[in-house]
Design a protein around this motif. Sequence first.
Motif, PDB file in Angstrom:
ATOM      1  N   ASP A 179     -12.700  11.902 -13.749  1.00 46.89           N
ATOM      2  CA  ASP A 179     -11.438  11.285 -14.170  1.00 46.89           C
ATOM      3  C   ASP A 179     -10.339  11.475 -13.133  1.00 46.89           C
ATOM      4  N   ILE A 180     -10.216  12.717 -12.650  1.00 47.68           N
ATOM      5  CA  ILE A 180      -9.149  12.986 -11.682  1.00 47.68           C
ATOM      6  C   ILE A 180      -9.416  12.206 -10.401  1.00 47.68           C
ATOM      7  N   ALA A 181     -10.680  12.242  -9.927  1.00 45.65           N
ATOM      8  CA  ALA A 181     -11.008  11.534  -8.687  1.00 45.65           C
ATOM      9  C   ALA A 181     -10.737  10.047  -8.843  1.00 45.65           C
ATOM     10  N   ARG A 182     -11.097   9.498  -9.988  1.00 42.89           N
ATOM     11  CA  ARG A 182     -10.900   8.075 -10.206  1.00 42.89           C
ATOM     12  C   ARG A 182      -9.413   7.731 -10.238  1.00 42.89           C
ATOM     13  N   ASN A 183      -8.618   8.578 -10.910  1.00 42.62           N
ATOM     14  CA  ASN A 183      -7.171   8.339 -10.932  1.00 42.62           C
ATOM     15  C   ASN A 183      -6.599   8.334  -9.527  1.00 42.62           C
ATOM     16  N   ILE A 184      -7.017   9.322  -8.731  1.00 43.17           N
ATOM     17  CA  ILE A 184      -6.470   9.443  -7.377  1.00 43.17           C
ATOM     18  C   ILE A 184      -6.857   8.218  -6.557  1.00 43.17           C
ATOM     19  N   ILE A 185      -8.113   7.812  -6.658  1.00 45.85           N
ATOM     20  CA  ILE A 185      -8.564   6.695  -5.835  1.00 45.85           C
ATOM     21  C   ILE A 185      -7.964   5.376  -6.315  1.00 45.85           C
ATOM     22  N   ALA A 186      -7.781   5.253  -7.610  1.00 47.51           N
ATOM     23  CA  ALA A 186      -7.112   4.045  -8.115  1.00 47.51           C
ATOM     24  C   ALA A 186      -5.723   3.936  -7.506  1.00 47.51           C
ATOM     25  N   ALA A 187      -5.020   5.064  -7.459  1.00 47.46           N
ATOM     26  CA  ALA A 187      -3.678   5.053  -6.869  1.00 47.46           C
ATOM     27  C   ALA A 187      -3.744   4.751  -5.384  1.00 47.46           C
ATOM     28  N   LYS A 188      -4.757   5.324  -4.726  1.00 44.73           N
ATOM     29  CA  LYS A 188      -4.874   5.097  -3.289  1.00 44.73           C
ATOM     30  C   LYS A 188      -5.104   3.620  -2.994  1.00 44.73           C
ATOM     31  N   ILE A 189      -6.038   3.014  -3.714  1.00 43.11           N
ATOM     32  CA  ILE A 189      -6.360   1.607  -3.442  1.00 43.11           C
ATOM     33  C   ILE A 189      -5.168   0.716  -3.778  1.00 43.11           C
ATOM     34  N   GLN A 190      -4.517   1.021  -4.900  1.00 42.57           N
ATOM     35  CA  GLN A 190      -3.365   0.200  -5.271  1.00 42.57           C
ATOM     36  C   GLN A 190      -2.259   0.303  -4.244  1.00 42.57           C
ATOM     37  N   SER A 191      -2.048   1.522  -3.732  1.00 38.99           N
ATOM     38  CA  SER A 191      -0.939   1.640  -2.787  1.00 38.99           C
ATOM     39  C   SER A 191      -1.309   0.971  -1.472  1.00 38.99           C
ATOM     40  N   ALA A 192      -2.590   1.016  -1.086  1.00 42.61           N
ATOM     41  CA  ALA A 192      -3.017   0.281   0.117  1.00 42.61           C
ATOM     42  C   ALA A 192      -2.797  -1.211  -0.096  1.00 42.61           C
ATOM     43  N   ARG A 193      -3.151  -1.677  -1.291  1.00 46.16           N
ATOM     44  CA  ARG A 193      -2.994  -3.096  -1.581  1.00 46.16           C
ATOM     45  C   ARG A 193      -1.520  -3.500  -1.511  1.00 46.16           C
ATOM     46  N   ARG A 194      -0.669  -2.612  -2.032  1.00 44.87           N
ATOM     47  CA  ARG A 194       0.757  -2.952  -2.011  1.00 44.87           C
ATOM     48  C   ARG A 194       1.325  -2.989  -0.596  1.00 44.87           C
ATOM     49  N   VAL A 195       0.785  -2.130   0.274  1.00 43.09           N
ATOM     50  CA  VAL A 195       1.229  -2.176   1.674  1.00 43.09           C
ATOM     51  C   VAL A 195       0.856  -3.530   2.276  1.00 43.09           C
ATOM     52  N   LEU A 196      -0.351  -4.003   1.975  1.00 46.85           N
ATOM     53  CA  LEU A 196      -0.782  -5.298   2.495  1.00 46.85           C
ATOM     54  C   LEU A 196       0.041  -6.438   1.881  1.00 46.85           C
ATOM     55  N   GLN A 197       0.286  -6.351   0.575  1.00 45.97           N
ATOM     56  CA  GLN A 197       1.063  -7.401  -0.099  1.00 45.97           C
ATOM     57  C   GLN A 197       2.475  -7.490   0.455  1.00 45.97           C
ATOM     58  N   ARG A 198       3.017  -6.326   0.760  1.00 43.67           N
ATOM     59  CA  ARG A 198       4.358  -6.267   1.319  1.00 43.67           C
ATOM     60  C   ARG A 198       4.407  -7.027   2.652  1.00 43.67           C
ATOM     61  N   ARG A 199       3.360  -6.855   3.429  1.00 45.14           N
ATOM     62  CA  ARG A 199       3.268  -7.559   4.704  1.00 45.14           C
ATOM     63  C   ARG A 199       3.249  -9.069   4.491  1.00 45.14           C
ATOM     64  N   GLN A 200       2.473  -9.485   3.478  1.00 40.65           N
ATOM     65  CA  GLN A 200       2.380 -10.917   3.202  1.00 40.65           C
ATOM     66  C   GLN A 200       3.736 -11.483   2.792  1.00 40.65           C
ATOM     67  N   ARG A 201       4.453 -10.722   1.981  1.00 38.31           N
ATOM     68  CA  ARG A 201       5.776 -11.166   1.543  1.00 38.31           C
ATOM     69  C   ARG A 201       6.738 -11.293   2.709  1.00 38.31           C
ATOM     70  N   ASN A 202       6.719 -10.294   3.576  1.00 41.64           N
ATOM     71  CA  ASN A 202       7.729 -10.239   4.635  1.00 41.64           C
ATOM     72  C   ASN A 202       7.400 -11.128   5.826  1.00 41.64           C
ATOM     73  N   HIS A 203       6.124 -11.302   6.123  1.00 35.98           N
ATOM     74  CA  HIS A 203       5.778 -12.004   7.359  1.00 35.98           C
ATOM     75  C   HIS A 203       4.900 -13.228   7.113  1.00 35.98           C
ATOM     76  N   GLY A 204       4.797 -13.677   5.895  1.00 35.71           N
ATOM     77  CA  GLY A 204       3.966 -14.847   5.616  1.00 35.71           C
ATOM     78  C   GLY A 204       2.510 -14.457   5.470  1.00 35.71           C
ATOM     79  N   ALA A 205       1.778 -15.272   4.707  1.00 35.46           N
ATOM     80  CA  ALA A 205       0.402 -14.907   4.388  1.00 35.46           C
ATOM     81  C   ALA A 205      -0.502 -15.020   5.607  1.00 35.46           C
ATOM     82  N   HIS A 206      -1.375 -14.036   5.734  1.00 40.99           N
ATOM     83  CA  HIS A 206      -2.425 -14.095   6.752  1.00 40.99           C
ATOM     84  C   HIS A 206      -3.743 -14.150   6.002  1.00 40.99           C
ATOM     85  N   GLU A 207      -4.596 -15.054   6.431  1.00 40.94           N
ATOM     86  CA  GLU A 207      -5.815 -15.319   5.678  1.00 40.94           C
ATOM     87  C   GLU A 207      -6.661 -14.056   5.461  1.00 40.94           C
ATOM     88  N   ASP A 208      -6.921 -13.321   6.560  1.00 40.12           N
ATOM     89  CA  ASP A 208      -7.756 -12.117   6.454  1.00 40.12           C
ATOM     90  C   ASP A 208      -7.150 -11.088   5.506  1.00 40.12           C
TER      91      ASP A 208
END
Lengths: 339, 97
Positions: free
Chosen positions: A104-133
Amino acid sequence: MRKLQNTLYITRQGCYLHKERETLVVECERKKLIQLPVHAIANIFCFGNVLVSPYLLGFCGENQVNLAFYSEYGKFLGRLQGRQSGNVLLRRAQYRISAEAPLDIARNIIAAKIQSARRVLQRRQRNHGAHEDVTIAIRQLNASLKKLQSADHIDQVRGIEGDAAAQYFAVFRYLLTDKTRQQFDFNGRNRRPPRDPINAMLSLLYSIVGKEISGALQGVGLDPQVGFLHADRPGRDSLAQDILEEFRAWWIDRMVISMLNRGQFADKDFIYAASGAVELKDDSRKALFQALQMRKQEKIQHPYLEEEVEIGLLPHIQAQLLARHLRGDLACYPPFLMR
Amino acid sequence: MMVLITYDVSFEDPEGAKRLRRIAKCCQDYGQRVQYSVFECEITPAQWVKLKAALLDEYNPETDSLRFYQLGSKWQKKVEHHGAKAGFDLFRDPLII
């Protein structure tokens, strides 16, 4: 939930701490530097030559004030274990859950890790336009999150984590502006030794913040070497590495990216060894640490505590939240995830 | 919660200075002195019961006065400081010495 108390860092050499009635007095060369009510303080961290009166030691032990000693340069030396802190029970709980039910703890931590990585990428898309990859990577991270929900073995969580990290780092270079990418490119994460400037910066910061987390865990009475996601390995602070996962993308990766995009580092800031290893020069390392210190002083609204806290205190806060969960005060461990 | 405590202690009788000192010490145990007879105490309700009892124990109702202002939890919006001796926030400001 208990009130978030402050942490007192004593870095000045030759300080003397003692207790006067219900207040804590810090003196240096017989001059009173500060006097504050003890109830405002949850942690006292002493760096180097700091003297603490025996009476204050006793008081800290009795009232669950975490008192820890570090060398002048931040190496953890020891800490006071209080009477009612239940540390042995906490550590037993940690060992038990780590061995029997780390999922449970490992899953919680990794869920947060993946979500925060995703948000970093989404932020890039918002600020600099979408990149296909990047769009594809975001979609794949979403899929990883979904898979994570149904993961019922720790090895599955580790696998999903590895996949997600590979996806994220595969598009990491697109977080850099075109101009920056001409100077520094990034072709995947590498370490021991890092073989390009960006990996060198990431490795250094991961290591520094990782040590801070180790200290924070020790400060709340947890054993930093026994983790949930990371398996035991001699000399590795596995639990600290677990907690670090929550901070990598949001705190460190973003810091490195924005410094590079602002042009704060140039090729001349790095040493390229013949072995292929890349290191930072002394001055650029100092600049990096300074940036880290500045970042640590910034305040954010903690998503779980809903209080304004300095980023530098996040390791201590997460350690405390984890301890609360292991003690059974919190039903599940709330990993750090910025909204 | 945040309680602002102010007091006036009469020096008419010789015991006044002693009471003043004791009252100040009680306040200092739970908060910080922002002006000579003004303390800000950010405390839990339980601590407030103790502090209030200690203060009411010390003062002399014939000659001294105590005033308590409950500023609640949003106290930061209600406090404005100008000039010297700007106090710091015990719970939030970084304490690095």
